[in-house]
Design an enzyme around this catalytic site. Structure first.
Site, PDB file in Angstrom:
ATOM      1  CE  LYS A  13      -5.646 -10.152   5.602  1.00 44.24           C
ATOM      2  NZ  LYS A  13      -6.399  -9.319   4.634  1.00 44.24           N
ATOM      3  NE  ARG A  88      -1.905 -10.009  -0.050  1.00 43.06           N
ATOM      4  CZ  ARG A  88      -1.828  -9.250   1.047  1.00 43.06           C
ATOM      5  NH1 ARG A  88      -0.966  -9.544   1.990  1.00 43.06           N
ATOM      6  NH2 ARG A  88      -2.623  -8.205   1.191  1.00 43.06           N
ATOM      7  NE  ARG A 127      -6.749   0.075   5.499  1.00 45.08           N
ATOM      8  CZ  ARG A 127      -6.323  -1.151   5.189  1.00 45.08           C
ATOM      9  NH1 ARG A 127      -6.640  -2.179   5.955  1.00 45.08           N
ATOM     10  NH2 ARG A 127      -5.624  -1.357   4.105  1.00 45.08           N
ATOM     11  NE  ARG A 160      -2.272  -0.130   3.527  1.00 49.03           N
ATOM     12  CZ  ARG A 160      -2.419  -1.446   3.677  1.00 49.03           C
ATOM     13  NH1 ARG A 160      -2.640  -1.957   4.898  1.00 49.03           N
ATOM     14  NH2 ARG A 160      -2.373  -2.261   2.655  1.00 49.03           N
ATOM     15  NE  ARG A 171      -4.656  -3.410  -1.294  1.00 47.32           N
ATOM     16  CZ  ARG A 171      -5.035  -2.734  -0.209  1.00 47.32           C
ATOM     17  NH1 ARG A 171      -5.490  -1.493  -0.315  1.00 47.32           N
ATOM     18  NH2 ARG A 171      -4.960  -3.280   0.973  1.00 47.32           N
TER      19      ARG A 171
HETATM   20  P1  AMP Z   1      -1.464  -5.745   3.359  1.00 53.08           P
HETATM   21  O1  AMP Z   1      -0.979  -4.738   4.328  1.00 53.08           O
HETATM   22  O2  AMP Z   1      -1.491  -7.136   3.902  1.00 53.08           O
HETATM   23  O3  AMP Z   1      -2.781  -5.345   2.712  1.00 53.08           O
HETATM   24  O4  AMP Z   1      -0.394  -5.780   2.173  1.00 53.08           O
HETATM   25  C1  AMP Z   1      -0.140  -4.633   1.384  1.00 53.08           C
HETATM   26  C2  AMP Z   1       0.546  -5.026   0.088  1.00 53.08           C
HETATM   27  O5  AMP Z   1       1.804  -5.640   0.376  1.00 53.08           O
HETATM   28  C3  AMP Z   1      -0.190  -6.037  -0.767  1.00 53.08           C
HETATM   29  O6  AMP Z   1      -1.204  -5.467  -1.573  1.00 53.08           O
HETATM   30  C4  AMP Z   1       0.958  -6.619  -1.586  1.00 53.08           C
HETATM   31  O7  AMP Z   1       1.356  -5.734  -2.612  1.00 53.08           O
HETATM   32  C5  AMP Z   1       2.086  -6.667  -0.572  1.00 53.08           C
HETATM   33  N1  AMP Z   1       2.085  -7.969   0.159  1.00 53.08           N
HETATM   34  C6  AMP Z   1       1.854  -8.174   1.484  1.00 53.08           C
HETATM   35  N2  AMP Z   1       1.917  -9.477   1.785  1.00 53.08           N
HETATM   36  C7  AMP Z   1       2.193 -10.119   0.627  1.00 53.08           C
HETATM   37  C8  AMP Z   1       2.347 -11.484   0.253  1.00 53.08           C
HETATM   38  N3  AMP Z   1       2.220 -12.478   1.171  1.00 53.08           N
HETATM   39  N4  AMP Z   1       2.603 -11.763  -1.040  1.00 53.08           N
HETATM   40  C9  AMP Z   1       2.729 -10.804  -1.963  1.00 53.08           C
HETATM   41  N5  AMP Z   1       2.577  -9.510  -1.702  1.00 53.08           N
HETATM   42  C10 AMP Z   1       2.309  -9.153  -0.419  1.00 53.08           C
END
Ligand code: AMP
Length: 218
Positions: A13, A88, A127, A160, A171
């Protein structure tokens, strides 16, 4: 152009969001990037969010909805956006529908990325992210510089914290339990475009461009 990028972690994404944002000269709005920036700044929100992210859990809905309401209502998002990582949960999807109503946004598409869990675990294990520009790379499939730096800008690459295998498994569990069902909310509105995320970055990007051109054709 208003796009919501939906799918499990590691499906591509973020990478595709950056390309689509460039294509259409619209901002890439990544809730994960925003939380990581807050964590790096050491704000109260950032510190709390970092602990939640490192555990592979979701940040509370009210916090996320507040952040997204503010950014979508700002001038930079007025001409469109690529929303990556939100919604989410069903609660977030319903709140987003309300925000769209408030902002009089009627037209948008949800790109639903699909890749199986095994491939995701493999991808996230290799990654890397460029510290300079946030570019997303893969140590197995991308040609890094001889000293292991970003091939585009020479920036330092890092993994990360939440890409460690045990956090990735958590996750994915959270994704299947809380996030995946949200796609049905959008299917009911006929705005979902399914994208096969298993191909290379270029192939997926081309496929999305074609899909979007078809959707926009009169
Ligand atoms: P991402 O970079 O999109 O994989 O997000 C990394 C982490 O940020 C996720 O695993 C969540 O802990 C938190 N996070 C990001 N977006 C959201 C969301 N819309 N709702 C809740 N937690 C979020």
């Amino acid at each position: 152009m208003r796009l919501i990028l939906f799918g499990p972690p590691g499906v591509g994404k973020g990478t595709q969001a950056k390309l689509l944002a460039q294509d259409h000269s619209i901002p890439h709005i990544s809730t994960g990037d925003m939380l990581r920036a807050s964590a790096a700044e050491g704000t109260e929100l950032g510190k709390k969010a970092k602990a939640i992210m490192d555990a592979g859990q979701l940040v509370p809905d009210d916090v996320m909805i507040g952040i997204v309401r503010e950014v979508l209502g700002s001038p930079r998002a007025a001409r469109g956006f690529v929303l990556d990582g939100f919604p989410r949960t069903l609660e977030q999807a319903k709140a987003l529908a309300k925000i769209f109503q408030e902002l009089k946004i009627a037209a948008y598409w949800v790109l639903n990325f699909e890749v199986d869990d095994e491939e995701i675990i493999r991808r996230l294990g290799s990654r890397l992210v460029c510290r300079t520009e946030g570019r997303i790379l893969n140590r197995e499939t991308d040609a890094l510089t001889p000293d292991g730096r970003c091939p585009e800008c020479g920036g330092e690459l890092f993994q990360r914290d939440d890409d460690r295998p045990e956090t990735v498994r958590k996750r994915l569990q959270v994704y299947h339990a809380q996030t995946a069902p949200v796609i049905e909310f959008y299917r009911a509105s006929g705005v979902v475009v399914d994208v096969d995320g298993t191909n290379s970055v270029d192939v997926v990007h081309r496929e999305i461009r074609v899909l979007l051109e078809d959707l926009q054709a009169p």
